[in-house]
Design a protein around this motif. Structure first.
Motif, PDB file in Angstrom:
ATOM      1  N   VAL A 255      -6.815   8.121  -4.061  1.00 41.17           N
ATOM      2  CA  VAL A 255      -7.803   7.754  -3.206  1.00 41.17           C
ATOM      3  C   VAL A 255      -7.698   6.176  -3.398  1.00 41.17           C
ATOM      4  N   PRO A 256      -7.046   5.561  -2.337  1.00 46.30           N
ATOM      5  CA  PRO A 256      -6.641   4.184  -2.921  1.00 46.30           C
ATOM      6  C   PRO A 256      -7.926   3.288  -2.825  1.00 46.30           C
ATOM      7  N   GLU A 257      -9.083   3.464  -2.028  1.00 40.53           N
ATOM      8  CA  GLU A 257     -10.297   2.775  -2.164  1.00 40.53           C
ATOM      9  C   GLU A 257     -11.028   2.944  -3.526  1.00 40.53           C
ATOM     10  N   HIS A 258     -10.846   3.843  -4.057  1.00 40.63           N
ATOM     11  CA  HIS A 258     -11.469   4.133  -5.314  1.00 40.63           C
ATOM     12  C   HIS A 258     -11.058   3.137  -6.533  1.00 40.63           C
ATOM     13  N   LEU A 259      -9.585   2.657  -6.134  1.00 37.69           N
ATOM     14  CA  LEU A 259      -9.032   1.636  -6.968  1.00 37.69           C
ATOM     15  C   LEU A 259      -9.053   0.231  -6.591  1.00 37.69           C
ATOM     16  N   SER A 260     -10.028  -0.285  -5.705  1.00 36.56           N
ATOM     17  CA  SER A 260      -9.769  -1.370  -5.001  1.00 36.56           C
ATOM     18  C   SER A 260      -9.914  -2.595  -5.868  1.00 36.56           C
ATOM     19  N   SER A 261     -10.869  -2.461  -7.063  1.00 38.57           N
ATOM     20  CA  SER A 261     -10.881  -3.517  -7.939  1.00 38.57           C
ATOM     21  C   SER A 261      -9.767  -3.817  -8.927  1.00 38.57           C
ATOM     22  N   CYS A 262      -8.945  -2.432  -9.299  1.00 41.31           N
ATOM     23  CA  CYS A 262      -8.046  -2.589 -10.054  1.00 41.31           C
ATOM     24  C   CYS A 262      -6.911  -2.762  -9.197  1.00 41.31           C
ATOM     25  N   ILE A 263      -6.532  -2.824  -7.897  1.00 36.61           N
ATOM     26  CA  ILE A 263      -5.422  -3.259  -7.298  1.00 36.61           C
ATOM     27  C   ILE A 263      -5.545  -4.625  -6.764  1.00 36.61           C
ATOM     28  N   GLU A 264      -6.868  -5.131  -6.816  1.00 30.43           N
ATOM     29  CA  GLU A 264      -7.165  -6.612  -6.571  1.00 30.43           C
ATOM     30  C   GLU A 264      -6.269  -7.567  -7.683  1.00 30.43           C
ATOM     31  N   LYS A 265      -6.552  -6.882  -9.047  1.00 33.04           N
ATOM     32  CA  LYS A 265      -6.168  -7.674  -9.908  1.00 33.04           C
ATOM     33  C   LYS A 265      -4.799  -7.623 -10.289  1.00 33.04           C
ATOM     34  N   LEU A 266      -4.188  -6.171 -10.083  1.00 28.16           N
ATOM     35  CA  LEU A 266      -2.810  -6.059 -10.274  1.00 28.16           C
ATOM     36  C   LEU A 266      -2.086  -6.885  -9.258  1.00 28.16           C
ATOM     37  N   ARG A 267      -2.482  -7.024  -8.122  1.00 35.15           N
ATOM     38  CA  ARG A 267      -1.922  -8.183  -7.309  1.00 35.15           C
ATOM     39  C   ARG A 267      -2.069  -9.614  -7.335  1.00 35.15           C
ATOM     40  N   GLU A 268      -3.212  -9.744  -8.130  1.00 35.47           N
ATOM     41  CA  GLU A 268      -3.281 -11.323  -8.697  1.00 35.47           C
ATOM     42  C   GLU A 268      -2.374 -11.519  -9.893  1.00 35.47           C
ATOM     43  N   ALA A 269      -2.110 -10.519 -10.575  1.00 35.32           N
ATOM     44  CA  ALA A 269      -0.950 -10.592 -11.804  1.00 35.32           C
ATOM     45  C   ALA A 269       0.219 -10.977 -11.125  1.00 35.32           C
ATOM     46  N   GLY A 270       0.429 -10.551  -9.918  1.00 33.84           N
ATOM     47  CA  GLY A 270       1.926 -10.689  -9.315  1.00 33.84           C
ATOM     48  C   GLY A 270       2.515  -9.498  -9.072  1.00 33.84           C
ATOM     49  N   MET A 271       1.858  -8.020  -9.257  1.00 29.21           N
ATOM     50  CA  MET A 271       2.485  -6.781  -8.580  1.00 29.21           C
ATOM     51  C   MET A 271       2.246  -6.580  -7.201  1.00 29.21           C
ATOM     52  N   THR A 272       3.164  -5.839  -6.584  1.00 25.77           N
ATOM     53  CA  THR A 272       3.243  -5.831  -5.225  1.00 25.77           C
ATOM     54  C   THR A 272       2.623  -4.195  -5.306  1.00 25.77           C
ATOM     55  N   ILE A 273       1.490  -4.224  -4.645  1.00 22.51           N
ATOM     56  CA  ILE A 273       0.789  -2.765  -4.458  1.00 22.51           C
ATOM     57  C   ILE A 273       0.948  -2.540  -2.981  1.00 22.51           C
ATOM     58  N   ASN A 274       1.395  -1.187  -2.621  1.00 18.47           N
ATOM     59  CA  ASN A 274       1.288  -0.809  -1.228  1.00 18.47           C
ATOM     60  C   ASN A 274       0.599   0.430  -1.226  1.00 18.47           C
ATOM     61  N   CYS A 275      -0.530   0.595  -0.246  1.00 18.60           N
ATOM     62  CA  CYS A 275      -1.358   1.823  -0.329  1.00 18.60           C
ATOM     63  C   CYS A 275      -1.068   2.699   1.132  1.00 18.60           C
ATOM     64  N   GLY A 276      -1.054   3.855   0.952  1.00 18.29           N
ATOM     65  CA  GLY A 276      -0.919   4.736   1.957  1.00 18.29           C
ATOM     66  C   GLY A 276      -2.274   5.605   2.180  1.00 18.29           C
ATOM     67  N   TYR A 277      -2.389   6.445   3.149  1.00 11.00           N
ATOM     68  CA  TYR A 277      -3.678   7.461   3.178  1.00 11.00           C
ATOM     69  C   TYR A 277      -4.117   7.938   1.686  1.00 11.00           C
ATOM     70  N   ASP A 278      -3.071   8.663   0.895  1.00  8.98           N
ATOM     71  CA  ASP A 278      -3.414   9.205  -0.136  1.00  8.98           C
ATOM     72  C   ASP A 278      -2.486   8.737  -1.208  1.00  8.98           C
ATOM     73  N   SER A 279      -1.902   7.790  -1.115  1.00  5.08           N
ATOM     74  CA  SER A 279      -0.791   7.471  -2.113  1.00  5.08           C
ATOM     75  C   SER A 279      -0.899   5.757  -2.401  1.00  5.08           C
ATOM     76  N   ILE A 280      -0.262   5.467  -3.518  1.00  2.00           N
ATOM     77  CA  ILE A 280      -0.082   4.183  -3.995  1.00  2.00           C
ATOM     78  C   ILE A 280       1.070   3.898  -4.424  1.00  2.00           C
ATOM     79  N   THR A 281       1.822   2.826  -4.048  1.00  2.00           N
ATOM     80  CA  THR A 281       3.082   2.450  -4.826  1.00  2.00           C
ATOM     81  C   THR A 281       2.933   1.022  -5.646  1.00  2.00           C
ATOM     82  N   GLY A 282       3.321   1.225  -6.561  1.00  2.00           N
ATOM     83  CA  GLY A 282       3.115  -0.400  -7.583  1.00  2.00           C
ATOM     84  C   GLY A 282       4.319  -0.702  -8.053  1.00  2.00           C
TER      85      GLY A 282
END
Length: 422
Positions: A255-282
């Motif tokens: 559930v991508p929305e459950h990882l919102s704060s985590c995804i925000e920090k990973l993007r801040e560190a330079g990772m590319t994060i793409n979210c689908g309905y029930d998937s995430i690619t980092g």
């Protein structure tokens, strides 16, 4: 002695299906004791902490049968609420049996909670919340008892955010007489998952996921089928594994929305994060850079994320800092990382990570669930071979973690005392 052998890894690549949440399951299983009919749970992870719940359940008469991906829990033959102190002290979430059993048995005897080794975790919020409902506590050397002839609804103001206390009081309040209101309640998705199960059973709970939860007591709870939500903490760790190794990992059943704060920090560190309905690619397409992290209660960056994040930030260019507002002393993993050459400094409950360190494999020890995964990620980025002891901590929270990591390209082996590969 059992230990992991972790070798330097190329960038991890592939897809991982995220299992059911450990923290949800540890609350949902005791919750089934409240029902008057059997409950079916799906997507429960078969990990060490869950096995300990099974042992306690057998002792008290909660029948658990496994059929394919389903657990069938039958509480109709519950016989007592006397929980073995040693079994209770083997993991923290054992205290959920207090809230789950108090209504039926009027008295629960249980050992003090154990679990991860990174500092004292008080149960004062549990005590004050349950006392407000009418419970009386008596403390002994290796166990305590909780008694209540009748539980009555109350307005409860938690002095500080506590996930465990929120769960325990919800369990006790669903069959309490009258209305209960919880203020400053934990907002974690796992709280919502518990409320969803209980509402399916016939409870009346509103506001779960917010800081104010309303509960109207009911007299009985019925059968239902419920699927445990995906484990956001495992999902976050795999995204950080992609970051640490410079790889690309896709997560399914998340559930991508459950990882919102985590995804925000990973993007801040330079990772590319793409979210689908029930998937995430980092994935990583350029250099990672240092960031400042503060771990707090949901929806803030989770304390359980800060350890694997630390392993990732060792590979970043520039200095990073990590502060844990939930457990300020949760930095045992940094001392172990320094054995590999990380040179992390602990200053006033803050970890300062210099970044882009050349790590070299050595012997290290996991002292809790997330520290174990942190050391595993560090081992994948260290030259040579890293040996990790204390792997029972990893097994407490991660099902099939060796299989999952090797499927992504990692070289990980489990050895036992006679040096045979597993």
């Amino acid at each position: 002695m059992r230990y992991l052998e972790v070798k330097y890894s190329p960038p991890l690549k592939g897809t991982v299906k995220i299992p059911g949440s450990k923290n949800s399951s540890l609350a949902l299983l005791p919750a089934c004791c409240l029902a008057d009919e059997p409950i079916i749970l799906k997507n429960v992870p078969f990990i060490l902490d869950i096995k300990k719940v099974f042992e306690i359940s057998k002792d008290i008469g909660l029948s658990i049968a496994k059929k394919e991906d389903n657990l069938i829990l039958d509480p109709t033959r519950l016989k007592n609420a006397n929980i073995d102190p040693q079994k209770a002290s083997s993991f923290r979430a054992s205290y959920y049996f207090v809230g789950a059993l108090l209504h039926k048995f009027k008295k629960v005897s249980i050992g003090y909670p154990g679990g991860d080794n990174f500092g004292y975790r008080p149960i004062d919020q549990h005590i004050s919340g349950l006392k407000a409902l009418g419970a009386k506590f008596t403390f002994y050397t290796n166990h305590y008892t909780v008694e209540a002839e009748e539980l009555k609804g109350a307005e409860i103001h938690f002095e500080k955010l506590s996930f465990g206390a929120t769960v325990n009081v919800i369990l006790a309040a669903v069959k309490a007489k009258g209305s209960t209101v919880l203020y400053n309640a934990a907002r974690d998705p796992e709280i919502e998952d518990l409320a969803n199960l209980l509402n399916k059973m016939g409870a009346i709970i509103k506001g779960a996921g917010s800081d104010t939860i309303y509960i109207e007591g009911v007299t009985s709870l019925k059968s239902c089928i419920h699927s445990v939500l995906p484990d956001r903490l495992i999902a976050g760790a795999f995204l950080m594994a992609a970051g640490a190794t410079g790889g690309r990992i896709t997560l399914k059943n998340v559930v991508p929305e459950h990882l919102s704060s985590c995804i925000e920090k990973l993007r801040e560190a330079g990772m590319t994060i793409n979210c689908g309905y029930d998937s995430i690619t980092g994935s990583v397409h350029s250099k990672l850079h240092g960031i400042n992290v503060e771990a707090g209660m949901y929806p803030e960056f989770a304390t359980d994320f800060q350890q694997p994040m630390t392993a990732m930030l060792i590979q970043a260019y520039g200095e990073s800092t990590v502060i844990d507002k939930v457990y300020p002393g949760r930095f045992n993993h940094c001392r172990e990382l320094n054995k590999l050459g990380a040179r992390i400094k602990i200053e006033d409950n803050k970890a300062v990570i210099p970044g882009k360190r050349f790590l070299v494999g050595d012997w290290v020890k996991a002292t809790d669930v997330r520290a174990g995964i942190c050391l595993l990620l560090a081992g994948l980025t260290a030259e040579g071979t890293t040996y990790i002891t204390g792997i029972e901590h990893i097994e407490r929270g991660y099902e099939n973690f060796i299989k999952d990591f090797t499927s992504l390209g990692a070289d990980i082996m489990l050895y036992d005392s006679d040096a045979k590969r597993k």
